[in-house]
Design a protein around this motif. Structure first.
Motif, PDB file in Angstrom:
ATOM      1  N   ALA A 161       0.831  -1.205   0.000  1.00  0.00           N
ATOM      2  CA  ALA A 161       0.000   0.000   0.000  1.00  0.00           C
ATOM      3  C   ALA A 161       0.867   1.257   0.000  1.00  0.00           C
ATOM      4  O   ALA A 161       0.607   2.197  -0.751  1.00  0.00           O
ATOM      5  CB  ALA A 161      -0.933  -0.004   1.209  1.00  0.00           C
ATOM      6  N   GLU A 162       1.900   1.272   0.846  1.00  0.00           N
ATOM      7  CA  GLU A 162       2.792   2.444   0.850  1.00  0.00           C
ATOM      8  C   GLU A 162       3.523   2.576  -0.476  1.00  0.00           C
ATOM      9  O   GLU A 162       3.605   3.661  -1.050  1.00  0.00           O
ATOM     10  CB  GLU A 162       3.816   2.341   1.988  1.00  0.00           C
ATOM     11  CG  GLU A 162       4.797   3.516   1.958  1.00  0.00           C
ATOM     12  CD  GLU A 162       5.811   3.522   3.077  1.00  0.00           C
ATOM     13  OE1 GLU A 162       6.958   3.946   2.829  1.00  0.00           O
ATOM     14  OE2 GLU A 162       5.464   3.128   4.210  1.00  0.00           O
ATOM     15  N   ILE A 163       4.049   1.458  -0.974  1.00  0.00           N
ATOM     16  CA  ILE A 163       4.792   1.496  -2.237  1.00  0.00           C
ATOM     17  C   ILE A 163       3.879   1.931  -3.380  1.00  0.00           C
ATOM     18  O   ILE A 163       4.266   2.721  -4.245  1.00  0.00           O
ATOM     19  CB  ILE A 163       5.414   0.122  -2.538  1.00  0.00           C
ATOM     20  CG1 ILE A 163       6.415  -0.252  -1.436  1.00  0.00           C
ATOM     21  CG2 ILE A 163       6.110   0.127  -3.890  1.00  0.00           C
ATOM     22  CD1 ILE A 163       6.919  -1.682  -1.524  1.00  0.00           C
ATOM     23  N   GLY A 164       2.639   1.414  -3.387  1.00  0.00           N
ATOM     24  CA  GLY A 164       1.686   1.764  -4.438  1.00  0.00           C
ATOM     25  C   GLY A 164       1.316   3.233  -4.429  1.00  0.00           C
ATOM     26  O   GLY A 164       1.037   3.823  -5.483  1.00  0.00           O
TER      27      GLY A 164
ATOM     28  N   GLU B 186       1.407   3.419 -10.680  1.00  0.00           N
ATOM     29  CA  GLU B 186       1.399   3.158 -12.112  1.00  0.00           C
ATOM     30  C   GLU B 186       0.939   1.724 -12.362  1.00  0.00           C
ATOM     31  O   GLU B 186       1.181   0.842 -11.541  1.00  0.00           O
ATOM     32  CB  GLU B 186       2.808   3.333 -12.702  1.00  0.00           C
ATOM     33  CG  GLU B 186       3.459   4.677 -12.399  1.00  0.00           C
ATOM     34  CD  GLU B 186       4.928   4.684 -12.787  1.00  0.00           C
ATOM     35  OE1 GLU B 186       5.254   4.120 -13.853  1.00  0.00           O
ATOM     36  OE2 GLU B 186       5.738   5.245 -12.036  1.00  0.00           O
ATOM     37  N   SER B 187       0.308   1.497 -13.515  1.00  0.00           N
ATOM     38  CA  SER B 187      -0.084   0.134 -13.870  1.00  0.00           C
ATOM     39  C   SER B 187       1.163  -0.719 -14.052  1.00  0.00           C
ATOM     40  O   SER B 187       2.156  -0.283 -14.625  1.00  0.00           O
ATOM     41  CB  SER B 187      -0.913   0.134 -15.160  1.00  0.00           C
ATOM     42  OG  SER B 187      -2.224   0.582 -14.911  1.00  0.00           O
ATOM     43  N   GLY B 188       1.102  -1.947 -13.554  1.00  0.00           N
ATOM     44  CA  GLY B 188       2.253  -2.843 -13.607  1.00  0.00           C
ATOM     45  C   GLY B 188       2.636  -3.342 -12.234  1.00  0.00           C
ATOM     46  O   GLY B 188       3.343  -4.335 -12.094  1.00  0.00           O
ATOM     47  N   GLY B 189       2.156  -2.656 -11.189  1.00  0.00           N
ATOM     48  CA  GLY B 189       2.354  -3.120  -9.824  1.00  0.00           C
ATOM     49  C   GLY B 189       3.799  -3.379  -9.464  1.00  0.00           C
ATOM     50  O   GLY B 189       4.668  -2.522  -9.644  1.00  0.00           O
TER      51      GLY B 189
ATOM     52  N   SER C  78      -2.853  -0.062 -10.769  1.00  0.00           N
ATOM     53  CA  SER C  78      -2.748   1.238 -10.100  1.00  0.00           C
ATOM     54  C   SER C  78      -3.013   2.392 -11.052  1.00  0.00           C
ATOM     55  O   SER C  78      -3.599   3.408 -10.670  1.00  0.00           O
ATOM     56  CB  SER C  78      -1.346   1.397  -9.478  1.00  0.00           C
ATOM     57  OG  SER C  78      -1.124   0.441  -8.484  1.00  0.00           O
ATOM     58  N   GLY C  79      -2.568   2.249 -12.292  1.00  0.00           N
ATOM     59  CA  GLY C  79      -2.739   3.319 -13.276  1.00  0.00           C
ATOM     60  C   GLY C  79      -4.161   3.471 -13.763  1.00  0.00           C
ATOM     61  O   GLY C  79      -4.458   4.397 -14.523  1.00  0.00           O
TER      62      GLY C  79
END
Length: 474
Positions: free
Chosen positions: A62-65, A70-73, A243-244
């Protein structure tokens, strides 16, 4: 050039987590786990420990995201943490093992349970064993085994791939719809069992007569049983892949992960206790359809039909929940010329990564024909946890290299939670590899699942240099 669009809100995000996580393992794995542990309290502890560790992983992600929405995780995360080669190796692993094996394994269970309502065709044992592929030091694969089940699994993969090609919004709506129905059906199952009054509370605490209290017997058994629970919780990282395409990702990514995973832990723990309430631990050991056997004592034959319908609902949701986000890793790799470039194209008509979806579907279909549920699930969980450990260490790297980036969600318990998570992943990977090799040498398994997964991952290493050479020549 066409671009991916942000169309997924909070509840779509939560449903992606729940949809990817709650699949088939809660119906397929309890018997194996019970046989490994012989203790109802340890069985409950495995579900909770695996859930809490997965929640730690979700909180780290969650923090990293939020920092890298961006899409690609994790493919994108690893590029920032460790560089292009490691990011590629993860992306390749997702394509060849992690994501596609998850899709295939869950679709396999859907097809298997469809056989409860319709008799699926199959070949005789002689024909099934007439065509095989032998890989030295890995095992033997029978391509014609369970042919009817495999064809239904293929059709399911094709159907959901087609929906995801047509529309991201439609795929998101399908995800929310199935997730709500699945959770409601599971809560009905739990309630029906507990309120029936036909179970025995003593089953929740009474060990099997053969339970060995020795620590050196409990520890490897606990880790082996944890494989089943981790398979049940796996998929929590899928949200990062899209994410994107999430609205307000800094808020919806952490909320989606935490709400979704907490819901899954709650449901899994209650479902496990419901099984135990109806069936002693020794009965669960020998039950291939635990949920059906538990409900049979309440609803008779109708109970088996309800459970089969619930599994169909759950696995259909999980299939879509894996197809939707997983293709974004392949898309991200193709867009950056670290994979076949055509996979990095977005459809100008549908605004979806059509080529990535199609290639993912083709490989998932191939895995259906060479694998079984247990092989596919054990293989992808093992490889996944290698990378989960690296992802947890990566949060230290990002905190050091990107200290000034705004973090709307910041991991509580830092640095202790990542350290616990890393230690757990190392312990799990080491003991799983040891158990798999010993099981193969003892004749308990025809395939060394973990080693087969490692071989598939290693095949991607020379391909990386080929892609890089091709990129340099352009």
């Amino acid at each position: 050039m066409a671009q991916l669009q942000r169309k997924l809100g909070l509840w779509a995000s939560v449903s992606i987590v729940i949809g990817a996580v709650i699949g088939s393992s809660i119906f397929m794995k309890p018997a194996t786990m019970a046989a490994q542990l012989s203790s109802p309290l340890l069985l409950l502890m495995v579900w909770i420990v695996a859930g809490v560790v997965s929640l730690f992983g979700g909180m780290i992600n969650a923090e990293i995201g939020c920092v890298l929405p961006e899409s690609g995780g994790q493919y994108v995360y690893f590029r920032h943490m460790y560089g292009n080669f490691f990011a590629y190796l993860f992306g390749w692993s997702c394509f060849v093992v992690i994501n596609t094996a998850s899709i295939s394994g869950v679709a396999f269970v859907f097809a298997d349970y469809l056989g409860y309502f319709f008799k699926l065709p199959h070949f005789s044992p002689v024909v099934e064993h007439s065509i095989s592929v032998v890989i030295p030091f890995i095992g033997k694969f029978y391509l014609l085994a369970d042919i009817g089940v495999k064809f239904v699994a293929v059709l399911l993969i094709i159907a959901f791939t087609w929906i995801n090609v047509q529309s991201l919004k439609a795929a998101g709506v399908v995800q929310v719809f199935f997730s709500v129905l699945k959770v409601a059906a599971l809560l009905f199952l739990i309630g029906a069992i507990f309120f029936s009054g036909k179970g025995n509370v003593l089953n929740l605490t009474q060990d099997s007569p053969i339970f060995d209290h020795s620590l050196w017997k409990i520890l490897p058994a606990f880790i082996a049983a944890t494989t089943g629970a981790l398979a049940a919780y796996d998929g929590w990282n899928n949200l990062g892949f899209v994410s994107g395409e999430i609205k307000d990702p800094q808020k919806n990514i952490p909320r989606g992960l935490i709400i979704g995973l907490t819901t899954c832990i709650f449901i899994y723990a209650l479902t496990n206790e419901a099984y135990l309430y109806m069936l002693p631990i020794d009965t669960i050991k020998h039950s291939s359809l635990v949920a059906s056997d538990a409900l049979y004592k309440i609803m008779g034959v109708a109970g088996g039909g309800f459970v089969a319908l619930l599994v169909l609902l759950s696995t259909a949701d999980a299939t879509n929940g894996n197809i939707l986000p997983s293709s974004r890793v392949i898309y991200a790799m193709g867009e950056e010329q670290n994979f076949f470039s055509f996979t990095g194209k977005v459809s100008s008509k549908y605004h979806t990564p059509i080529n990535a979806l199609l290639l993912q579907g083709i490989w998932a279909i191939i895995l259906v024909f060479i694998g079984s549920f247990d092989m596919l699930m054990d293989m992808f969980v093992f490889i996944s946890w290698i990378f989960y450990g690296f992802a947890a260490y990566g949060i230290f790297i990002l905190r050091k290299n990107m200290p000034t980036v705004y973090r709307p969600y910041k991991l509580k318990g830092y640095p202790y939670l990542p350290i616990i998570f890393i230690f757990f992943s190392m312990l799990y990977v080491g003991i799983t590899l040891y158990n798999d090799i010993n099981g193969y040498l003892a004749g308990k398994s025809p395939i060394i699942n973990s080693v087969f997964g490692l071989v598939l991952v290693a095949i991607g290493i020379p391909l990386y240099w080929l892609f890089k050479r091709k990129e340099a020549e352009q």
